[in-house]
Write an enzyme that holds these catalytic residues in place. Structure first.
Site, PDB file in Angstrom:
ATOM      1  N   TYR A 173       0.843  -1.213   0.000  1.00 20.26           N
ATOM      2  CA  TYR A 173       0.000   0.000   0.000  1.00 20.26           C
ATOM      3  C   TYR A 173       0.876   1.261   0.000  1.00 20.26           C
ATOM      4  O   TYR A 173       0.590   2.223  -0.719  1.00 20.26           O
ATOM      5  CB  TYR A 173      -0.889  -0.075   1.239  1.00 20.26           C
ATOM      6  CG  TYR A 173      -1.938   0.991   1.394  1.00 20.26           C
ATOM      7  CD1 TYR A 173      -3.110   0.963   0.646  1.00 20.26           C
ATOM      8  CD2 TYR A 173      -1.774   2.015   2.326  1.00 20.26           C
ATOM      9  CE1 TYR A 173      -4.095   1.936   0.828  1.00 20.26           C
ATOM     10  CE2 TYR A 173      -2.754   2.979   2.521  1.00 20.26           C
ATOM     11  CZ  TYR A 173      -3.917   2.936   1.774  1.00 20.26           C
ATOM     12  OH  TYR A 173      -4.876   3.898   1.959  1.00 20.26           O
ATOM     13  N   LYS A 223       0.752   4.050  -2.923  1.00 17.47           N
ATOM     14  CA  LYS A 223       0.370   5.442  -2.641  1.00 17.47           C
ATOM     15  C   LYS A 223       1.557   6.391  -2.858  1.00 17.47           C
ATOM     16  O   LYS A 223       1.375   7.524  -3.300  1.00 17.47           O
ATOM     17  CB  LYS A 223      -0.171   5.554  -1.213  1.00 17.47           C
ATOM     18  CG  LYS A 223      -1.485   4.807  -0.967  1.00 17.47           C
ATOM     19  CD  LYS A 223      -2.621   5.319  -1.836  1.00 17.47           C
ATOM     20  CE  LYS A 223      -3.980   4.826  -1.327  1.00 17.47           C
ATOM     21  NZ  LYS A 223      -5.102   5.255  -2.181  1.00 17.47           N
TER      22      LYS A 223
HETATM   23  P1  NAI Z   1     -13.542   2.257   1.678  1.00 19.11           P
HETATM   24  O1  NAI Z   1     -13.050   0.873   1.678  1.00 19.11           O
HETATM   25  O2  NAI Z   1     -14.720   2.625   2.522  1.00 19.11           O
HETATM   26  O3  NAI Z   1     -13.862   2.759   0.194  1.00 19.11           O
HETATM   27  C1  NAI Z   1     -13.074   2.427  -0.904  1.00 19.11           C
HETATM   28  C2  NAI Z   1     -13.974   2.384  -2.091  1.00 19.11           C
HETATM   29  O4  NAI Z   1     -13.207   2.014  -3.254  1.00 19.11           O
HETATM   30  C3  NAI Z   1     -15.070   1.340  -1.923  1.00 19.11           C
HETATM   31  O5  NAI Z   1     -16.311   1.879  -2.305  1.00 19.11           O
HETATM   32  C4  NAI Z   1     -14.626   0.242  -2.861  1.00 19.11           C
HETATM   33  O6  NAI Z   1     -15.704  -0.515  -3.392  1.00 19.11           O
HETATM   34  C5  NAI Z   1     -13.941   1.043  -3.948  1.00 19.11           C
HETATM   35  N1  NAI Z   1     -13.070   0.197  -4.737  1.00 19.11           N
HETATM   36  C6  NAI Z   1     -12.113  -0.660  -4.281  1.00 19.11           C
HETATM   37  N2  NAI Z   1     -11.558  -1.309  -5.309  1.00 19.11           N
HETATM   38  C7  NAI Z   1     -12.179  -0.855  -6.437  1.00 19.11           C
HETATM   39  C8  NAI Z   1     -12.052  -1.173  -7.803  1.00 19.11           C
HETATM   40  N3  NAI Z   1     -11.173  -2.084  -8.224  1.00 19.11           N
HETATM   41  N4  NAI Z   1     -12.838  -0.523  -8.696  1.00 19.11           N
HETATM   42  C9  NAI Z   1     -13.736   0.401  -8.279  1.00 19.11           C
HETATM   43  N5  NAI Z   1     -13.907   0.722  -6.991  1.00 19.11           N
HETATM   44  C10 NAI Z   1     -13.140   0.094  -6.079  1.00 19.11           C
HETATM   45  O7  NAI Z   1     -12.306   3.132   2.054  1.00 19.11           O
HETATM   46  P2  NAI Z   1     -12.094   4.715   2.205  1.00 19.11           P
HETATM   47  O8  NAI Z   1     -11.486   4.904   3.514  1.00 19.11           O
HETATM   48  O9  NAI Z   1     -13.299   5.473   1.841  1.00 19.11           O
HETATM   49  O10 NAI Z   1     -10.959   4.918   1.104  1.00 19.11           O
HETATM   50  C11 NAI Z   1     -11.024   5.849   0.042  1.00 19.11           C
HETATM   51  C12 NAI Z   1      -9.611   6.186  -0.384  1.00 19.11           C
HETATM   52  O11 NAI Z   1      -8.948   6.847   0.676  1.00 19.11           O
HETATM   53  C13 NAI Z   1      -8.760   4.953  -0.705  1.00 19.11           C
HETATM   54  O12 NAI Z   1      -7.954   5.227  -1.827  1.00 19.11           O
HETATM   55  C14 NAI Z   1      -7.919   4.781   0.529  1.00 19.11           C
HETATM   56  O13 NAI Z   1      -6.715   4.118   0.233  1.00 19.11           O
HETATM   57  C15 NAI Z   1      -7.708   6.226   0.927  1.00 19.11           C
HETATM   58  N6  NAI Z   1      -7.336   6.425   2.321  1.00 19.11           N
HETATM   59  C16 NAI Z   1      -8.189   6.117   3.353  1.00 19.11           C
HETATM   60  C17 NAI Z   1      -7.805   6.347   4.661  1.00 19.11           C
HETATM   61  C18 NAI Z   1      -8.695   6.058   5.824  1.00 19.11           C
HETATM   62  O14 NAI Z   1      -8.234   6.209   6.957  1.00 19.11           O
HETATM   63  N7  NAI Z   1      -9.949   5.665   5.644  1.00 19.11           N
HETATM   64  C19 NAI Z   1      -6.484   6.887   4.970  1.00 19.11           C
HETATM   65  C20 NAI Z   1      -5.677   7.184   3.824  1.00 19.11           C
HETATM   66  C21 NAI Z   1      -6.099   6.957   2.561  1.00 19.11           C
END
Ligand code: NAI
Length: 243
Positions: free
Chosen positions: A154, A158
């Site tokens: 990851y 990133k």
């Molecule tokens: P989450 O798991 O709730 O949402 C991620 C979304 O991406 C989900 O709706 C999922 O279905 C979608 N997704 C995953 N693989 C996919 C694919 N192959 N094609 C289309 N959609 C896909 O997680 P969150 O927290 O909302 O994450 C959003 C972004 O923020 C991510 O890139 C994550 O890495 C980043 N992030 C989140 C943090 C946190 O603390 N929640 C911290 C730092 C970064």
């Protein structure tokens, strides 16, 4: 004429908050998701309930062919429109210490968090260039800035996304297109659901996790005309955890 924004992974979490926030600014939001139709429909319902507009756009961002088919089909159906704002938000994590990490989990995390940026953005940028206008925001992570043990896959993805943000920003700044990254720390979503919040909060100067809406507000600012001179940046949003 509609202003279109494509938000990947907008079915829940940070992506949903971004979709709702951006819709308030008058964008017709293209809500990308992979498989959870009900959650994506909930994002759309929330946008419509607040008087906004959106369309569901399911495809797997890590599948180059699926990305191409879906985005090309959209352009074919919308010959006079273009996507003015792209938020590369979809992401996954598959954590393990590197000695235990298998190649599949390394590749899957890289393809979903990093290669997807290339697949999607490459198809959106030409129309932005033609219209001499556009905003691209990539959702990176604290892990991509600092590196996090247990997350070599990851962190690599990133970190690569942040470097690609800086490179692309310099390629297209003259065309009035900005490219920025946001590096969130711990944000309350499904992704952080299983973490020990009480323990982790002790290390965060703000003594709390962030909310998806706080990340969405930063995206809205970077998408605004006021942010036209900010490009190639990676902005931390982590309650003071790391800078
Ligand atoms: P989450 O798991 O709730 O949402 C991620 C979304 O991406 C989900 O709706 C999922 O279905 C979608 N997704 C995953 N693989 C996919 C694919 N192959 N094609 C289309 N959609 C896909 O997680 P969150 O927290 O909302 O994450 C959003 C972004 O923020 C991510 O890139 C994550 O890495 C980043 N992030 C989140 C943090 C946190 O603390 N929640 C911290 C730092 C970064």
């Amino acid at each position: 004429m509609n202003k279109y924004a494509l938000i990947t992974g907008a079915g829940r979490g940070i992506g949903r908050a971004i979709a709702q926030r951006i819709a308030k600014n008058g964008y017709h939001v293209l809500i990308n998701y992979r498989s959870n139709h009900e959650e994506a429909q909930r994002t759309l319902d929330a946008i419509v309930a607040q008087g906004g507009q959106g369309t569901l756009m399911p495809f797997d961002v890590s599948d180059a062919q699926a990305v191409q088919q879906n985005i090309e089909a959209w352009y074919k159906d919308h010959p006079n429109d273009y996507i003015e704002l792209l938020v590369n938000n979809a992401g996954i994590r598959k954590d393990n210490l590197m000695v235990f990490l298998n190649p599949e989990d390394f590749d899957k995390v890289v393809s979903t968090n990093l290669s997807s940026f290339f697949y999607v953005t490459k198809l959106i940028v030409p129309e932005m260039i033609r219209h001499r206008n556009g905003r691209i925001v990539n959702i990176a992570s604290l892990s991509g800035v600092k590196g996090t043990p247990g997350q070599t896959n990851y962190s690599a993805a990133k970190g690569g996304l942040i470097a690609a943000t800086k490179a692309l920003a310099q390629e297209i700044a003259k065309k009035h297109i900005t490219v920025n990254a946001i590096a969130p720390g711990f944000i309350h979503t499904d992704m952080t659901e299983g973490l020990d919040e009480e323990m982790l909060k002790k290390f965060i100067p703000a003594a709390r996790f962030g909310e998806p809406e706080e990340v969405a507000a930063l995206v809205a600012f970077l998408a605004s005309p006021e942010a036209a001179y900010i490009t190639g940046e990676c902005i931390n949003i982590n309650g003071g955890l790391y800078s």
